[in-house]
Write a protein that holds these residues in place. Sequence first.
Motif, PDB file in Angstrom:
ATOM      1  N   GLY A  99      -0.005   5.631   8.767  1.00 49.15           N
ATOM      2  CA  GLY A  99      -0.567   4.326   8.457  1.00 49.15           C
ATOM      3  C   GLY A  99       0.433   3.324   7.929  1.00 49.15           C
ATOM      4  N   ALA A 100       1.305   3.745   7.007  1.00 48.32           N
ATOM      5  CA  ALA A 100       2.245   2.817   6.390  1.00 48.32           C
ATOM      6  C   ALA A 100       3.232   2.242   7.393  1.00 48.32           C
ATOM      7  CB  ALA A 100       2.998   3.513   5.254  1.00 48.32           C
ATOM      8  N   LEU A 101       3.417   2.916   8.523  1.00 45.33           N
ATOM      9  CA  LEU A 101       4.335   2.414   9.553  1.00 45.33           C
ATOM     10  C   LEU A 101       3.610   1.686  10.675  1.00 45.33           C
ATOM     11  CD1 LEU A 101       6.887   5.373   9.877  1.00 45.33           C
ATOM     12  CD2 LEU A 101       7.176   3.207   8.656  1.00 45.33           C
ATOM     13  N   ILE A 102       2.473   2.195  11.133  1.00 46.47           N
ATOM     14  CA  ILE A 102       1.852   1.597  12.314  1.00 46.47           C
ATOM     15  C   ILE A 102       1.080   0.327  11.979  1.00 46.47           C
ATOM     16  CG2 ILE A 102      -0.249   3.009  12.196  1.00 46.47           C
ATOM     17  CD1 ILE A 102       1.649   1.760  15.367  1.00 46.47           C
ATOM     18  N   TRP A 103       0.436   0.254  10.809  1.00 45.77           N
ATOM     19  CA  TRP A 103      -0.347  -0.947  10.510  1.00 45.77           C
ATOM     20  C   TRP A 103       0.507  -2.223  10.526  1.00 45.77           C
ATOM     21  CZ3 TRP A 103      -5.578  -1.882   8.665  1.00 45.77           C
ATOM     22  CH2 TRP A 103      -6.416  -0.791   8.811  1.00 45.77           C
ATOM     23  N   PRO A 104       1.681  -2.269   9.880  1.00 44.23           N
ATOM     24  CA  PRO A 104       2.475  -3.505   9.934  1.00 44.23           C
ATOM     25  C   PRO A 104       2.909  -3.881  11.348  1.00 44.23           C
ATOM     26  CG  PRO A 104       3.241  -2.097   8.161  1.00 44.23           C
ATOM     27  CD  PRO A 104       2.303  -1.273   8.990  1.00 44.23           C
ATOM     28  N   GLN A 105       3.124  -2.881  12.206  1.00 41.39           N
ATOM     29  CA  GLN A 105       3.531  -3.184  13.576  1.00 41.39           C
ATOM     30  C   GLN A 105       2.410  -3.835  14.369  1.00 41.39           C
ATOM     31  OE1 GLN A 105       6.820  -2.765  14.212  1.00 41.39           O
ATOM     32  NE2 GLN A 105       6.727  -2.139  12.054  1.00 41.39           N
ATOM     33  N   VAL A 106       1.169  -3.498  14.022  1.00 39.43           N
ATOM     34  CA  VAL A 106       0.029  -3.988  14.792  1.00 39.43           C
ATOM     35  C   VAL A 106      -0.473  -5.333  14.279  1.00 39.43           C
ATOM     36  CG1 VAL A 106      -2.317  -3.447  15.575  1.00 39.43           C
ATOM     37  CG2 VAL A 106      -0.631  -1.615  15.360  1.00 39.43           C
ATOM     38  N   VAL A 107      -0.551  -5.497  12.949  1.00 39.48           N
ATOM     39  CA  VAL A 107      -1.163  -6.718  12.408  1.00 39.48           C
ATOM     40  C   VAL A 107      -0.221  -7.515  11.519  1.00 39.48           C
ATOM     41  CG1 VAL A 107      -3.477  -5.758  12.530  1.00 39.48           C
ATOM     42  CG2 VAL A 107      -2.172  -5.497  10.414  1.00 39.48           C
ATOM     43  N   GLY A 108       1.033  -7.090  11.367  1.00 39.18           N
ATOM     44  CA  GLY A 108       1.969  -7.796  10.500  1.00 39.18           C
ATOM     45  C   GLY A 108       1.917  -7.264   9.081  1.00 39.18           C
ATOM     46  N   TYR A 109       2.985  -7.523   8.337  1.00 38.13           N
ATOM     47  CA  TYR A 109       3.122  -6.942   7.003  1.00 38.13           C
ATOM     48  C   TYR A 109       2.136  -7.511   5.996  1.00 38.13           C
ATOM     49  CZ  TYR A 109       7.215  -4.196   8.189  1.00 38.13           C
ATOM     50  OH  TYR A 109       8.049  -3.254   8.728  1.00 38.13           O
ATOM     51  N   ALA A 110       1.865  -8.807   6.043  1.00 42.70           N
ATOM     52  CA  ALA A 110       0.992  -9.415   5.034  1.00 42.70           C
ATOM     53  C   ALA A 110      -0.407  -8.817   5.081  1.00 42.70           C
ATOM     54  CB  ALA A 110       0.928 -10.930   5.234  1.00 42.70           C
ATOM     55  N   ARG A 111      -0.985  -8.736   6.278  1.00 43.21           N
ATOM     56  CA  ARG A 111      -2.315  -8.147   6.399  1.00 43.21           C
ATOM     57  C   ARG A 111      -2.269  -6.639   6.140  1.00 43.21           C
ATOM     58  NH1 ARG A 111      -3.417 -11.875  11.063  1.00 43.21           N
ATOM     59  NH2 ARG A 111      -5.062 -13.294  10.371  1.00 43.21           N
ATOM     60  N   ALA A 112      -1.248  -5.971   6.682  1.00 37.76           N
ATOM     61  CA  ALA A 112      -1.171  -4.517   6.527  1.00 37.76           C
ATOM     62  C   ALA A 112      -1.109  -4.120   5.067  1.00 37.76           C
ATOM     63  CB  ALA A 112       0.039  -3.972   7.276  1.00 37.76           C
ATOM     64  N   ARG A 113      -0.300  -4.830   4.278  1.00 40.49           N
ATOM     65  CA  ARG A 113      -0.188  -4.478   2.859  1.00 40.49           C
ATOM     66  C   ARG A 113      -1.532  -4.597   2.154  1.00 40.49           C
ATOM     67  NH1 ARG A 113       4.714  -7.902   3.084  1.00 40.49           N
ATOM     68  NH2 ARG A 113       6.550  -6.546   3.202  1.00 40.49           N
TER      69      ARG A 113
END
Length: 264
Positions: free
Chosen positions: A149-163
């Motif tokens: 999760g910590a790697l794939i979420w930022p790739q899909v929706v960007g760091y601001a939303r993923a965090r």
Amino acid sequence: MRFDDYQCLRFSRQGRVLTVALNRPEQRNAVNGRLHSELARVFTDLQNDPDSDVIVLTGEGVAFCAGGDIEWMQSHVDDPSAFERMAREGKDIVFTQLDLEKPLICKLNGHATGLGASLALLSDIVLASADAKIGDPHVSVGLVAGDGGALIWPQVVGYARARKYLFTGDLLSAQEAERIGLVTEVHPRDALDAATDALAQRIAAGATIAIRYTKITTNLPLKALFHAHFDAGLAYECLSNRSADHAEAVRAFRDRRKPAFTGR
């Protein structure tokens, strides 16, 4: 190719499309030790299956995957070394899923949380039921989202939303997930099967060599990212498994109460 030795995964074929379903419906397809071990090898078996060109990944029953089974989590609190051995399987799940050359469509038939969300997001295309929710609530049980999760979420929706979603563990509706680009499409529950079948058959009828090579090329940066950083995520998750907060979260879940975290 036969898949007779699997207990927690169910397989069915329609032409050159092979559907794999997580098959613990009474537990909302929560991952236990057996299912985790089967996920660690199934993508290799799917790669080597000569009778399929497209794979559909889904869940039996009302959920896609409710993350980790609570009794399994308790066993890792009791024996942290077992969690660390399991982390090796976690690498196998992620890397073999990324290495699968055949197009992988996730039919998100219901809620997907934790590892379930990672399985969905590491697929190539995600078609979600309108009543599904998706999220990575590792932090809600005192764990690091180290299994992908910590790697794939930022790739899909960007760091601001993923965090935001990784730090809160909040679940998203299918509609919100589609709006921010986390899933590909949303369909009414009674139309999801037909939509998935139509897309899978369309891809299977295409130029499968070109499609496979396009997938391989598209995944190269993602694989490089995971090979560079995934071990660190797993190591931090192993550390968090030994924390007092995680043990408290597991107790609270079993006691049906809100956990009282202390930052230890």
